[in-house]
Design a protein around this motif. Sequence first.
Motif, PDB file in Angstrom:
ATOM      1  N   LYS A   1     -52.509 -22.181  38.170  1.00  0.00           N
ATOM      2  CA  LYS A   1     -51.770 -23.432  38.025  1.00  0.00           C
ATOM      3  C   LYS A   1     -52.566 -24.345  37.102  1.00  0.00           C
ATOM      4  O   LYS A   1     -53.700 -24.705  37.400  1.00  0.00           O
ATOM      5  N   LEU A   2     -51.971 -24.662  35.989  1.00  0.00           N
ATOM      6  CA  LEU A   2     -52.636 -25.512  35.006  1.00  0.00           C
ATOM      7  C   LEU A   2     -52.548 -26.972  35.432  1.00  0.00           C
ATOM      8  O   LEU A   2     -51.558 -27.404  36.025  1.00  0.00           O
ATOM      9  N   PRO A   3     -53.587 -27.744  35.123  1.00  0.00           N
ATOM     10  CA  PRO A   3     -53.545 -29.169  35.500  1.00  0.00           C
ATOM     11  C   PRO A   3     -52.557 -29.929  34.619  1.00  0.00           C
ATOM     12  O   PRO A   3     -52.291 -29.559  33.478  1.00  0.00           O
ATOM     13  N   THR A   4     -52.017 -30.990  35.192  1.00  0.00           N
ATOM     14  CA  THR A   4     -51.070 -31.821  34.462  1.00  0.00           C
ATOM     15  C   THR A   4     -51.845 -32.762  33.545  1.00  0.00           C
ATOM     16  O   THR A   4     -52.837 -33.377  33.961  1.00  0.00           O
ATOM     17  N   LEU A   5     -51.393 -32.865  32.302  1.00  0.00           N
ATOM     18  CA  LEU A   5     -52.038 -33.770  31.351  1.00  0.00           C
ATOM     19  C   LEU A   5     -51.334 -35.118  31.380  1.00  0.00           C
ATOM     20  O   LEU A   5     -50.121 -35.203  31.228  1.00  0.00           O
ATOM     21  N   HIS A   6     -52.096 -36.160  31.616  1.00  0.00           N
ATOM     22  CA  HIS A   6     -51.563 -37.519  31.643  1.00  0.00           C
ATOM     23  C   HIS A   6     -51.827 -38.165  30.287  1.00  0.00           C
ATOM     24  O   HIS A   6     -52.775 -37.802  29.588  1.00  0.00           O
TER      25      HIS A   6
END
Length: 177
Positions: A52-57
């Motif tokens: 699961k890739l982290p969400t980019l803010h």
Amino acid sequence: MSRQLDMDTLRQNFWKEEYLREKVLRCEWHRKYGTVVKAKQKAKAAARLPLKLPTLHPKDPLLPPPAPKAVPTKAPSPALETPTIQSEMYPVPPATRALLYEGISHDFQGRYCYLNTRKLDMPEMRYFFPITTSFTYGWQLGPPVKQEVVSCKMCRIESFFRKNGAFSLLDPQDLAL
């Protein structure tokens, strides 16, 4: 007719002790290496989960770094942390791994040479802990010591072969009359 059992009190006590010894041996192994094996199993289970890739803010405007606190925090002790082990074996040195890709096994190169070189290492240098109970016999014995046979060829010949030939004549004193 009743069935004969070869169980007497002595044999029953022997088997009780044998089962108890095996049970104690298993408990001892679990006490020594159980946490390492569980950590390895958790790492394997985590590797099987989908990534699961982290969400980019969106980037916020740069803020000045916060001022350092005066109270130092106590760092956790490295001895209490359990190492995350991916396998039971230590990584192979690059020079030994390079032997895999040089030549073919038919010419005593490649995998053949790699396995023979790897076999020369002591088990403690290859594995983190003894995997099976048979490992415990050779664990931490040290380098093998080669002992030379101190026997001459004539001593072996004289003690192995018959002195009077295969068909020796009978002694007259040995005959019963």
